[in-house]
Design a protein around this motif. Structure first.
Motif, mmCIF file in Angstrom:
data_model
loop_
_atom_site.group_PDB
_atom_site.id
_atom_site.type_symbol
_atom_site.label_atom_id
_atom_site.label_comp_id
_atom_site.label_asym_id
_atom_site.label_seq_id
_atom_site.Cartn_x
_atom_site.Cartn_y
_atom_site.Cartn_z
ATOM 1 N N ASP A 1 0.852 -1.183 0.000
ATOM 2 C CA ASP A 1 0.000 0.000 0.000
ATOM 3 C C ASP A 1 0.891 1.238 0.000
ATOM 4 O O ASP A 1 2.122 1.129 -0.057
ATOM 5 N N THR A 2 0.283 2.411 0.090
ATOM 6 C CA THR A 2 1.041 3.658 0.020
ATOM 7 C C THR A 2 1.969 3.829 1.215
ATOM 8 O O THR A 2 3.077 4.359 1.075
ATOM 9 N N ILE A 3 1.554 3.361 2.379
ATOM 10 C CA ILE A 3 2.439 3.412 3.547
ATOM 11 C C ILE A 3 3.672 2.549 3.285
ATOM 12 O O ILE A 3 4.800 2.968 3.549
ATOM 13 N N ARG B 1 -1.687 12.262 -1.388
ATOM 14 C CA ARG B 1 -1.519 11.293 -0.297
ATOM 15 C C ARG B 1 -0.130 10.660 -0.338
ATOM 16 O O ARG B 1 0.505 10.454 0.708
ATOM 17 N N SER B 2 0.374 10.380 -1.532
ATOM 18 C CA SER B 2 1.709 9.797 -1.655
ATOM 19 C C SER B 2 2.764 10.731 -1.068
ATOM 20 O O SER B 2 3.642 10.299 -0.326
ATOM 21 N N GLU C 1 2.546 10.739 2.781
ATOM 22 C CA GLU C 1 3.144 9.531 3.372
ATOM 23 C C GLU C 1 4.661 9.550 3.230
ATOM 24 O O GLU C 1 5.385 9.214 4.172
ATOM 25 N N ARG D 1 6.402 11.912 5.672
ATOM 26 C CA ARG D 1 6.416 11.400 7.043
ATOM 27 C C ARG D 1 7.589 10.448 7.261
ATOM 28 O O ARG D 1 8.090 10.321 8.369
ATOM 29 N N LYS E 1 -9.306 8.490 1.610
ATOM 30 C CA LYS E 1 -8.023 7.953 2.072
ATOM 31 C C LYS E 1 -7.087 9.075 2.518
ATOM 32 O O LYS E 1 -6.356 8.927 3.500
ATOM 33 N N LEU E 2 -7.108 10.200 1.795
ATOM 34 C CA LEU E 2 -6.275 11.341 2.167
ATOM 35 C C LEU E 2 -6.699 11.899 3.524
ATOM 36 O O LEU E 2 -5.853 12.191 4.368
ATOM 37 N N THR F 1 -5.496 9.527 6.146
ATOM 38 C CA THR F 1 -4.046 9.666 6.296
ATOM 39 C C THR F 1 -3.708 10.922 7.087
ATOM 40 O O THR F 1 -2.849 10.899 7.972
ATOM 41 N N ARG G 1 -4.642 10.285 10.752
ATOM 42 C CA ARG G 1 -3.686 9.342 11.352
ATOM 43 C C ARG G 1 -2.362 10.032 11.636
ATOM 44 O O ARG G 1 -1.776 9.895 12.718
ATOM 45 N N ALA G 2 -1.881 10.815 10.666
ATOM 46 C CA ALA G 2 -0.610 11.529 10.844
ATOM 47 C C ALA G 2 -0.714 12.546 11.980
ATOM 48 O O ALA G 2 0.200 12.661 12.798
#
Length: 187
Positions: free
Chosen positions: A92-94, A123-124, A127, A130, A168-169, A172, A175-176
């Motif tokens: 996944d992106t993570i 989103r990429s 991630e 981070r 999803k963004l 994310t 979550r961040a």
């Protein structure tokens, strides 16, 4: 609800901006995040143009071997063997971000061209930022559609993809913010 609606508008503006402003710069390396429309061919072309020293293809299916990938990409053995790295661990992106951070650190890269679809770029980048530290990220977004008129079904499909990615963004972002204790950058 108003905040989410305004946020969706900001997201759409960001997607369009990334698609219109592909980086023309050269970087230490190139990373392509697999999983979407027409991402691999432009990344290979950037490598052929020497816009980066090496290319990381992140998120390759574990059942895909090097020979199949070389054939599918129509890339010559010499270029593939010298300059292409494959990440089959990212699911996944993570995972893309973690693998890319490790790869960039192992090569001591300070800048990366990031190749993914326009809708996936915000989103990429979030991630990647981070995980990757001070590495400069240069977006190279691929438009997620062909030109020309669309049928109603195609338009509905596009908005479904955009709404799903926006969700999803937002997840994310939250979550961040919770994990890091600060508001993540939205560039």
């Amino acid at each position: 609800m108003l905040l989410l609606t305004v946020g969706f508008g900001v997201f759409l503006t960001s997607v369009d901006r990334h698609a219109r402003n592909q980086s023309a710069e050269t970087a230490d390396g190139i990373v392509v995040l697999t999983g979407g429309f027409a991402r691999l061919e432009p990344a290979i072309q950037l490598l052929r143009e020497k816009r980066g020293e090496r290319l990381l293809i992140s998120g390759v299916n574990r059942k895909t071997d090097d020979q199949l990938l070389k054939h599918a990409l129509d890339i010559e053995d010499k270029l593939f063997n010298c300059c292409v790295d494959i990440d089959q661990d990212a699911l996944d992106t993570i995972g893309n971000a973690l693998g890319t951070a490790h790869w960039a650190a192992s090569k001591d890269y300070k800048s990366l061209l990031v190749v993914t679809n326009d809708y996936h770029m915000p989103r990429s980048l979030m991630e990647l930022r981070r995980e990757i530290g001070d590495v400069e990220l240069l977006p190279y977004a691929i438009r997620n559609r062909s030109s020309g008129p669309f049928t109603m079904g195609e338009r509905i499909g596009q908005y479904r993809v955009l709404l799903l990615e926006y969700g999803k963004l937002v997840a994310t972002f939250l979550r961040a913010a919770l994990q890091d204790g600060r508001i993540p950058a939205l560039k």
